[in-house]
Motif scaffolding. Structure first.
Motif, PDB file in Angstrom:
ATOM      1  N   TYR A   1       0.983  -1.228   0.019  1.00 31.72           N
ATOM      2  CA  TYR A   1      -0.006   0.011   0.063  1.00 31.72           C
ATOM      3  C   TYR A   1       0.666   1.221   0.113  1.00 31.72           C
ATOM      4  N   TYR A   2       0.398   2.318  -0.523  1.00 34.93           N
ATOM      5  CA  TYR A   2       1.181   3.561  -0.599  1.00 34.93           C
ATOM      6  C   TYR A   2      -0.123   4.783  -0.602  1.00 34.93           C
ATOM      7  N   GLY A   3       0.167   5.664   0.525  1.00 35.56           N
ATOM      8  CA  GLY A   3      -0.642   6.832   0.679  1.00 35.56           C
ATOM      9  C   GLY A   3      -2.073   6.230   1.083  1.00 35.56           C
TER      10      GLY A   3
ATOM     11  N   ALA B   1       2.188  10.613   2.655  1.00 34.71           N
ATOM     12  CA  ALA B   1       2.939  10.293   1.819  1.00 34.71           C
ATOM     13  C   ALA B   1       3.984  11.213   1.154  1.00 34.71           C
ATOM     14  N   ASN B   2       5.379  10.869   0.755  1.00 34.77           N
ATOM     15  CA  ASN B   2       6.019  12.031   0.354  1.00 34.77           C
ATOM     16  C   ASN B   2       7.022  11.712  -0.799  1.00 34.77           C
TER      17      ASN B   2
ATOM     18  N   SER C   1       0.526   8.760  -6.785  1.00 34.30           N
ATOM     19  CA  SER C   1      -0.621   8.226  -6.339  1.00 34.30           C
ATOM     20  C   SER C   1      -0.861   7.331  -5.285  1.00 34.30           C
ATOM     21  N   THR C   2      -1.676   7.567  -4.627  1.00 36.37           N
ATOM     22  CA  THR C   2      -2.253   6.393  -3.715  1.00 36.37           C
ATOM     23  C   THR C   2      -2.393   5.113  -4.573  1.00 36.37           C
ATOM     24  N   PHE C   3      -2.285   4.216  -3.732  1.00 37.41           N
ATOM     25  CA  PHE C   3      -2.211   2.566  -4.463  1.00 37.41           C
ATOM     26  C   PHE C   3      -2.285   1.664  -3.665  1.00 37.41           C
ATOM     27  N   LYS C   4      -2.941   0.351  -4.030  1.00 37.45           N
ATOM     28  CA  LYS C   4      -2.713  -0.977  -3.263  1.00 37.45           C
ATOM     29  C   LYS C   4      -2.653  -1.747  -4.458  1.00 37.45           C
ATOM     30  N   ILE C   5      -1.484  -2.396  -4.497  1.00 36.48           N
ATOM     31  CA  ILE C   5      -1.118  -3.503  -5.499  1.00 36.48           C
ATOM     32  C   ILE C   5      -0.896  -4.853  -5.198  1.00 36.48           C
TER      33      ILE C   5
END
Length: 546
Positions: free
Chosen positions: A519-521, A528-529, A539-543
């Motif tokens: 996950y990010y953001g 998140a930076n 971008s915000t993401f979940k992969i």
């Protein structure tokens, strides 16, 4: 403004004189006159239409370059309409349904003011100061609607707002900025598709006309003009608080297996629509039992298909360059609405591209596929806001759904703005950055400029020898952090922060075991930076981790 001049028959051009001589030369008996007058009583009064041009046309407008120019309006059936533009003159006969329509040849971009005239036997309508360039439709809810006068940089920007190549069309929807109270009688009377968007004229952009205009749209246009030196026209159809459903045509919703339930029964009681939206609408029109409506119930700006019918449908015969979209807050409050949003936006984009046909007299012959699959559509990802004072719990997932659409929409792009959100306000006032990030997408894909359109977007994550290795596109000259501190914002469970490091254009995260996702953001208000060398945020993401 449309200049209307009453003219005499002696002023008609030669073709018109011949036509009206022919019409007046026939002799009528008393009996024929009586029959004619009797027949008039049986004809609906509506066909005796006042000679007029469609509302979208006025002085100061921009017409789309490289597409035939389409002008249309209404008048008395059987009358001749004569019109002129550039070096062309055209004529047509008004149809039985009172409509008329003429087409002129396409033109290249032109910043020299031109005039269009349209005549019938009594009047001439004259449109002045017409430019040829690119027309962009700005749509969405309050963050697109947000006016320049309330924008963060307004006091500084006002010094540069005299932009003669930018033209603004900003019809106010009925109920703009009226929340939590019952509508007045005057507002209720405008809740029909003909009057919903107030009468408006195109205006040349200056320090006064820009004040109520969409700030996102203004900064986008300014950036395009600075790069391309072509006129840009903005049509603002945004509505504060509006859900996506109102901007989608009713027939598109009805024909969708997934979304036909949204246009069944009284929409104010339809649980397939956002609850917050329906409550807002009830506050405005719930007690107006005699208001305008149909089988779906009372009309309102938030009603499925209503903004489309009142704002999009009337201009869909006018060529445009593309769409700018900033909407989602009203659809991000309930999990079922979040989970369906990507498909809803996909439906809307496809519907617009299907209906905004290439503007030619024989449009089906010109475009046998019946659509414009490449019409640009650029949207803004939701920003950041904390949950303490706003129900933003689903915003990370919503932002990710918006990101996923990038892989599904040709000629689409998404401006990431999670780094400029306000912690306790759903309306971050820095619209300059938003408009300029949208412009980057347009400059890269629409105008073919060698420019990085976006911050880092994830390509894939792989588990290799005890490390999660994340690869990105749009890294430019490399990944870095916005504050030049350690990387923040990554997680292997969507909750706790996970240490991450930058290695060239990749992110490396140590992990003893392979997690299912990275996950990010993934916070409503994210810290998140990660950015690229252009200082554009990831971008915000979940992969999945492969």
């Amino acid at each position: 403004m449309k200049t209307i001049i009453t003219i005499k028959k002696s002023d008609y051009p030669a073709p018109a004189k011949a036509y009206y001589r022919q019409q007046s030369s026939a002799k009528s008996t008393t009996r024929e006159i009586a029959l004619f007058l009797t027949g008039l009583l049986l004809i609906p009064a509506a066909i005796f239409a006042q000679f007029q041009i469609a509302d979208i046309f006025s002085d100061n407008m921009v017409l789309q370059r490289d597409q035939p120019v389409h002008i249309w309006g209404k008048g008395n059936p059987g009358d001749t309409v004569l019109s002129g533009f550039a070096t062309e003159e055209k004529s047509c006969i008004i149809k039985a349904d009172s409509s008329w329509s003429v087409y002129f040849k396409k033109q290249k971009a032109n910043a020299a003011p031109q005039i269009i005239y349209i005549k019938n036997r009594k009047e001439t309508i004259e449109l002045k100061n017409i430019l040829i360039g690119d027309v962009w439709v700005c749509s969405g809810q309050s963050n697109m609607e947000w006016p320049m006068i309330k924008e963060m940089h307004f006091k500084e920007e006002i010094k540069y707002a005299n932009q003669p190549l930018i033209r603004l069309y900003n019809p106010a929807p009925a109920g703009r900025y009226v929340y939590g109270v019952a509508y007045t009688d005057s507002l209720n009377k405008r809740l029909n598709t003909e009057d919903f968007y107030a009468d408006a004229d195109w205006q040349q952009c200056d320090s006064n006309t820009v004040k109520p205009m969409t700030a996102v749209g203004y900064y986008f246009a300014k950036h395009i003009v600075a790069s391309e030196n072509v006129p840009v026209g903005l049509i603002n159809l945004s509505i504060g608080g509006a859900p996506i459903e109102t901007f989608i045509s009713r027939d598109a919703l009805q024909n969708s297996k997934q979304f036909s339930v949204k246009v069944k029964g009284n929409w104010l009681e339809n649980n397939n629509l956002p609850e917050w939206v329906r409550e807002r609408a009830k506050q405005n029109v719930g007690n107006n039992v005699n208001g305008y409506g149909d089988d779906l119930g009372l009309n309102h700006a938030y009603k499925p298909g209503f903004a489309y019918a009142g704002g999009v449908a009337p201009i869909i015969a006018m060529p445009i360059k593309g769409i700018l979209w900033y909407q989602g807050e009203s659809n991000a409050l309930e999990l079922p609405r979040v989970e369906e949003y990507r498909n809803l936006l996909h439906l809307m984009i496809n519907d617009y591209r299907q209906k905004w046909l290439p503007c030619l007299p024989d449009r089906q012959a010109a475009a046998p596929e019946g659509k414009q699959p490449a019409m640009p559509f650029y949207w803004v990802q939701l920003s950041s806001i904390d949950t303490a004072k706003y129900p933003s719990h689903y915003w990370p997932q919503f932002r990710d759904e918006q990101r996923k659409l990038l892989d599904e929409v040709k000629n689409g792009g998404m401006a990431v703005c999670s780094d400029i959100g306000f912690k306790n306000d759903v309306h971050p006032t820095n619209k300059k950055t938003v408009g300029e990030r949208l412009a980057r997408w347009a400059l890269h894909y629409t105008y073919k400029r060698n420019i990085v359109p976006s911050g880092p977007l994830p390509l894939h994550a792989k588990y290799i020898n005890g490390n999660i290795v994340i690869t990105f596109r749009y890294t430019a000259e490399g990944l870095r952090t916005s504050d030049r501190e350690a990387v923040t914002g990554f997680s292997i469970n969507g909750k706790e922060e996970t240490k991450a490091t930058i290695q060239k254009n990749k992110i490396i995260i140590a992990a003893k075991e392979k997690p299912a996702f990275i996950y990010y953001g993934w916070q409503p208000f994210t810290n998140a930076n990660l950015v690229n060398s252009e200082e554009l945020p990831a971008s915000t993401f979940k992969i999945n981790v492969l």
